[in-house]
Design an enzyme around this catalytic site. Structure first.
Site, PDB file in Angstrom:
ATOM      1  N   CYS A  46       0.918  -1.306   0.151  1.00  0.00           N
ATOM      2  CA  CYS A  46       0.163   0.141   0.115  1.00  0.00           C
ATOM      3  C   CYS A  46       0.861   1.299   0.069  1.00  0.00           C
ATOM      4  O   CYS A  46       0.457   2.263  -0.463  1.00  0.00           O
ATOM      5  CB  CYS A  46      -0.799   0.046   1.083  1.00  0.00           C
ATOM      6  SG  CYS A  46      -2.166  -1.312   1.166  1.00  0.00           S
ATOM      7  N   THR A  47       1.929   1.145   0.596  1.00  0.00           N
ATOM      8  CA  THR A  47       3.094   2.384   0.720  1.00  0.00           C
ATOM      9  C   THR A  47       3.312   2.510  -0.698  1.00  0.00           C
ATOM     10  O   THR A  47       3.713   3.643  -1.163  1.00  0.00           O
ATOM     11  CB  THR A  47       4.156   2.083   1.747  1.00  0.00           C
ATOM     12  OG1 THR A  47       3.319   1.979   3.079  1.00  0.00           O
ATOM     13  CG2 THR A  47       4.876   3.252   1.731  1.00  0.00           C
TER      14      THR A  47
END
Length: 187
Positions: A46-47
């Site tokens: 997600c980062t």
């Protein structure tokens, strides 16, 4: 629910962003909206995805698009995540996963043999008239932002050729040292 079909009206929504401000789809009439769903703030995949959208944010804006990230995390979690990685776009708190469900991004997942309900990493591109222009139902993080940019600039949903070739070059480079070791020495 299934993902919305291309050409259908995108489901409207109102959610709080990382600052507590209410954001709705209706406020972006006339603009393309890149609505991307991700499982959890500050996790590896997600980062990378968020930072890829951050790094291409000016190109996305130039292509006439607004980026909105959606996950079931709280506004406080979104605020920490956005500040930590200098994310220039709203992260929307869909705590009850109603918007994710309306867009087909909430469903059954399997991880390490465990089945559970959660966010399916996906992206919906909504045009300026509020209609679904394209859906990426199961996003692979690497190269995804290039696919979105390509679709926005009149290309296809596929990543540009240069982005596709990069992994192949990397693989070839990894094989090269092995080939050198196998070559006999001459005297």
């Amino acid at each position: 629910m299934p993902f919305p079909s291309v050409g259908s009206k995108a489901p409207d929504f109102k959610l709080a962003d990382q600052t507590g401000k209410t954001v709705s789809l209706a406020q972006f009439a006339g603009k393309n909206v890149v609505l991307y769903f991700y499982p959890k703030d500050d996790t590896p995949g997600c980062t990378v995805e968020a930072c890829n959208f951050r790094d291409e944010h000016s190109a996305l804006e130039k292509a006439g698009a607004v980026v909105l990230g959606v996950s079931p995390d709280t506004t406080k979690s979104h605020e920490k995540f956005a500040n930590k990685f200098n994310l220039p776009f709203p992260l929307l708190a869909d705590i009850e996963h109603k918007v994710a469900d309306a867009y087909g991004a909430w469903g059954e997942k399997v991880n390490y043999g465990r089945t559970y309900m959660g966010i399916i990493r996906s992206t919906v591109l909504i045009d300026g008239e509020g209609k679904v222009k394209h859906v990426w139902p199961k996003v692979k993080v690497n190269g995804h932002v290039n696919e979105v940019l390509s679709m926005l600039t009149g290309g296809t949903a596929e990543a540009p050729a240069a982005a596709k070739k990069a992994p192949a070059k990397k693989a070839a480079a990894k094989k090269a040292p092995a080939a050198k070791k196998a070559a006999p020495r001459s005297r």
